[in-house]
Write a protein that holds these residues in place. Structure first.
Motif, short mmCIF file in Angstrom:
data_model
loop_
_atom_site.label_atom_id
_atom_site.label_comp_id
_atom_site.label_asym_id
_atom_site.label_seq_id
_atom_site.Cartn_x
_atom_site.Cartn_y
_atom_site.Cartn_z
N ASN A 24 2.69 -3.38 2.50
CA ASN A 24 1.89 -3.90 3.61
C ASN A 24 2.74 -4.74 4.57
O ASN A 24 2.54 -4.70 5.79
N GLY A 48 -7.69 0.67 11.14
CA GLY A 48 -7.53 0.50 9.70
C GLY A 48 -6.19 1.02 9.24
O GLY A 48 -5.49 1.73 9.97
N ASN A 49 -5.81 0.63 8.03
CA ASN A 49 -4.57 1.06 7.41
C ASN A 49 -4.91 1.67 6.05
O ASN A 49 -5.74 1.12 5.32
N LEU A 50 -4.25 2.78 5.71
CA LEU A 50 -4.48 3.47 4.45
C LEU A 50 -3.14 3.84 3.83
O LEU A 50 -2.20 4.19 4.54
N TYR A 51 -3.07 3.78 2.51
CA TYR A 51 -1.84 4.20 1.83
C TYR A 51 -2.18 5.03 0.61
O TYR A 51 -2.95 4.59 -0.25
N PHE A 52 -1.63 6.23 0.57
CA PHE A 52 -1.81 7.15 -0.55
C PHE A 52 -0.45 7.64 -0.98
O PHE A 52 -0.13 8.82 -0.84
N THR A 71 -3.67 8.31 15.33
CA THR A 71 -3.21 8.19 13.95
C THR A 71 -1.72 7.88 13.97
O THR A 71 -0.95 8.58 14.63
#
Length: 127
Positions: A26, A110-114, A89
């Motif tokens: 992050n 928003g923030n996403l992590y996969f 994006t």
């Protein structure tokens, strides 16, 4: 001679390891549109009610903890803007699996992590 003392052990729980990994990712990838988050009189970070995005398709319109994404290492970020949906994006190539989005319709982000938690140390050879 005498045997050396056993090595010191510092047990780390899986939860502590995971939090350290998440905080590190992050710190390097978390981002938002420039001007969308402001600091109020009490020192809290809050959404800017007067925020409006002018150039959602440019990396220089976004910032992370390290500064403006337009000044980031070339090739470390990708950006795609869908003008029909008014949705942008962002993708980090430093941490594959990290995505951020900005919706001009709802003025939301928003923030996403996969991902695996592993940093791409070969960035210079992958772009």
């Amino acid at each position: 001679g005498a045997e050396p003392p056993p090595p010191l052990e510092h047990p780390v729980s899986e939860l502590a390891y995971m939090m350290h990994t998440i905080n590190g990712i992050n710190a390097e990838t978390g981002c938002s549109p420039v001007g969308m988050i402001i600091q109020d009189a009490d020192g809290n970070f809050v959404a800017n009610p007067l925020f409006s995005m002018k150039y959602p398709d440019q990396l220089s319109s976004y910032r992370g903890l390290g500064g403006n994404l337009g000044a980031a290492v070339p090739g470390s970020w990708g950006i795609v803007h869908d003008s029909f949906k008014n949705l942008t994006t962002l993708r980090s190539f430093l941490y594959p699996g990290f995505f951020a989005y900005y919706s001009g319709k709802s003025n939301d982000m928003g923030n996403l992590y996969f991902g695996t938690g592993l940093k791409n140390k070969d960035l210079a050879f992958t772009v």
